[in-house]
Scaffold this motif. Structure first.
Motif, mmCIF file in Angstrom:
data_model
loop_
_atom_site.group_PDB
_atom_site.id
_atom_site.type_symbol
_atom_site.label_atom_id
_atom_site.label_comp_id
_atom_site.label_asym_id
_atom_site.label_seq_id
_atom_site.Cartn_x
_atom_site.Cartn_y
_atom_site.Cartn_z
ATOM 1 N N GLY A 380 0.834 -1.197 0.000
ATOM 2 C CA GLY A 380 0.000 0.000 0.000
ATOM 3 C C GLY A 380 0.866 1.242 0.000
ATOM 4 O O GLY A 380 2.086 1.174 0.167
ATOM 5 N N ASP A 387 -4.706 4.755 -0.814
ATOM 6 C CA ASP A 387 -5.074 3.396 -1.224
ATOM 7 C C ASP A 387 -6.469 3.335 -1.835
ATOM 8 O O ASP A 387 -6.772 2.443 -2.636
ATOM 9 C CB ASP A 387 -5.021 2.438 -0.038
ATOM 10 C CG ASP A 387 -3.601 2.163 0.442
ATOM 11 O OD1 ASP A 387 -2.654 2.675 -0.179
ATOM 12 O OD2 ASP A 387 -3.450 1.441 1.446
ATOM 13 N N TYR A 400 -4.198 -5.050 -6.883
ATOM 14 C CA TYR A 400 -3.890 -3.687 -7.306
ATOM 15 C C TYR A 400 -4.613 -3.400 -8.619
ATOM 16 O O TYR A 400 -4.521 -4.177 -9.581
ATOM 17 C CB TYR A 400 -2.388 -3.483 -7.510
ATOM 18 C CG TYR A 400 -2.070 -2.104 -8.046
ATOM 19 C CD1 TYR A 400 -2.230 -0.982 -7.235
ATOM 20 C CD2 TYR A 400 -1.680 -1.915 -9.371
ATOM 21 C CE1 TYR A 400 -1.993 0.289 -7.729
ATOM 22 C CE2 TYR A 400 -1.428 -0.652 -9.866
ATOM 23 C CZ TYR A 400 -1.595 0.447 -9.042
ATOM 24 O OH TYR A 400 -1.357 1.705 -9.537
#
Length: 525
Positions: A380, A387, A400
């Motif tokens: 992160g 985030d 991601y």
């Protein structure tokens, strides 16, 4: 324990040191250092950082221009066992300050360019101890002639070997552009880089006789590839000066470069200097491109100029440790896999999973936003509020979101289609700017083109910037109407000698978009 084993990123340099102690590790112009010289300096600088003043720093900034000192400084930071933050000395001071603060930098290694930045920051109240090799300290502990707290360089403090690290320890932090204009800090662990480079060792046959180009600045993650692929093989890292691009094929031949890595923008630059002639770069063994979409036409032309090299298009955001896919170009089979004239980005690295999300958030087997999870993924951002929107929970795992639209062929090969934010609405039509770019590139006389959107009196309108032969706008529009719907044909065309490049040598689309908007404002005024 053998220090060349284990997860430490700097263990790769130690491998190179064992293979090539007297070979050049890094070279830029007349400056060069052997593996042994780099190692000794890095141990000395690392020891100085840990010796004081005050508590040993947990996060070490490297503020230096592109030069031999910057590479030694990064290695020295890694040798301390702490986190390294490479920064650019020519960035605006306010931006540098923000990155120093977000990363929690507690000490800085600086060259003469970085010192100029730090003096400005000191005037604003930022007080960090600075290691500036070649600058002595006065009686007050300041760098001589500068209002900066100095770190003494004493060989008695030199480390005898690098400090140990674990796989979960942070190796480095790099900053990417944030959508709000605030840079986002991306921490990458030693474990992530260990997985990455083990995979690369199996993929490539790099060896001690290779000479690697180094086209990227040290704050760009692709520079990590260059440094630690070269050093892991005991090869030489050659940082390219700007003048090398005046005759790149001649420079590469003269310097004996065997491994080339750059953004695809370099191909257009070499073409404009008439360097993409058949067999003009016969010494290259590997030609690697990343950071931008690679056009099939560019891959073909480069392959003709470097016929003895294997060409790969590699892809990955900083958050996934440099690159996370790879595609090996084949002039016979690759063209049919291209979409909008763009080369595939290939298959996802071993040990990773991916999913394509359709606009409604449902997984798709064919096309959607590329989301990836695996050992190369960062945990992160430094600021957890960044985030939001970039990571998602899916099937009990964290993924991601790249923000890139891709298409999957039946053989599992992925093709980049464009950024999700590169899709615009024009008169109710959803327009993919990459498709317009591709259509323009096949127009007579056009070498390359970039389409951007701006808000006009009647809504969103398209503006084209192109290089090559100058053509009447009506003629370009006529050719585009043969392949594009009427609503997708731009009305505004700007011929330019060359495209502006950003700090990472990518085409600066943002600057072109701002220029297009400024033109409209000037007319309205």
């Amino acid at each position: 324990m053998n220090l060349t084993d284990g997860p430490a990123l700097h263990a790769r340099f130690l491998r190179g040191l064992a293979v090539s102690p007297d070979r050049l590790a890094v070279r830029l112009g007349a400056e060069s250092l052997t593996y042994t010289e780099v190692h000794r300096r890095a141990l000395s600088w690392a020891g100085a950082l840990l010796a004081g003043p005050g508590e040993p720093p947990e996060v070490i900034g490297v503020l230096a221009g592109k030069g031999v000192e910057a590479y030694v400084a990064i290695l020295a930071g890694l040798y301390t066992g702490r986190t390294v933050v490479p920064l650019r000395s020519d960035f605006p001071v306010a931006r540098t300050r923000r990155m120093l603060e977000v990363a929690g930098v507690q000490a800085v290694i600086a060259d003469r360019f970085g010192l100029a930045n730090l003096v400005e920051l000191a005037a604003e109240g930022l007080d960090l101890p600075v290691l500036a090799p070649g600058h002595g300290l006065d009686e007050a502990g300041l760098l001589r002639g500068l209002p900066l707290r100095g770190i003494a360089l004493d060989e008695r403090d030199a480390l005898t070997e690098p400090r140990p690290v674990s796989a979960t320890d942070r190796a480095y932090v790099l900053f990417t552009s944030g959508s709000t204009g605030t840079p986002k800090g991306v921490p990458i662990s030693h474990g992530s880089t260990h997985h990455y480079f083990e995979l690369l060792d199996r993929r490539y046959d790099f060896n001690a006789d290779d000479i690697f180009s180094q086209t990227f600045d040290v704050n760009f993650d692709c520079a990590v590839f260059d440094m630690f692929c070269a050093w892991g093989a005991g090869a030489t890292l050659l940082a390219l000066p700007n003048e090398a691009y005046h005759d790149l094929p001649g420079y590469l031949t003269q310097q004996g470069v065997t491994v080339w890595f750059s953004t695809p923008s370099a191909i257009s630059l070499v073409r404009r200097t008439r360097g993409l002639k058949s067999d003009s770069m016969p010494g290259l063994r590997w030609s690697l491109f990343a950071g931008e979409a690679l056009r099939a036409a560019d891959a073909t032309d480069w392959q003709d100029a470097a016929p003895n090299s294997t060409l790969e298009n590699i892809y990955g955001p900083t958050e996934l440790t440099v690159t996370v896919t790879g595609y090996r170009w084949d002039r016979d089979t690759s063209p049919v896999l291209c979409v909008n004239g763009l080369t595939p980005i290939g298959t996802v690295h071993e040990g990773h999973d991916f999913v394509l999300l359709a606009p409604n958030g449902v997984p798709s087997l064919t096309e959607g936003e590329l989301c990836i999870t695996g050992p190369q993924m960062t945990t992160g951002y430094l600021d957890p509020t960044d985030d939001q929107g970039r990571f998602l929970e899916h099937e009990g795992r964290r993924w991601y979101r790249t923000g890139d639209r891709v298409r999957q062929h039946g053989n599992g090969v992925l093709v980049y289609l464009g950024r999700l934010d590169a899709q615009v609405q024009v008169q109710g039509w959803r327009v993919e700017l990459a498709e317009i770019d591709h259509a323009l590139r096949v127009c007579a006389g056009v070498q390359d083109a970039v389409a951007v959107a701006r808000e006009g009196a009647n809504g969103t309108e398209l503006v084209v910037f192109y290089v090559g032969e100058k053509s009447p706008p009506a003629e370009l529009a006529r050719q585009l109407r043969e392949v594009l719907p009427h609503s997708m044909v731009p009305r505004h065309y700007r011929h330019v000698a060359e495209f502006p490049l950003n700090a990472n040598r990518k085409v600066d689309r943002g600057l072109l978009a701002r220029q297009a908007a400024a033109e409209l404002e000037a007319v309205a005024a």
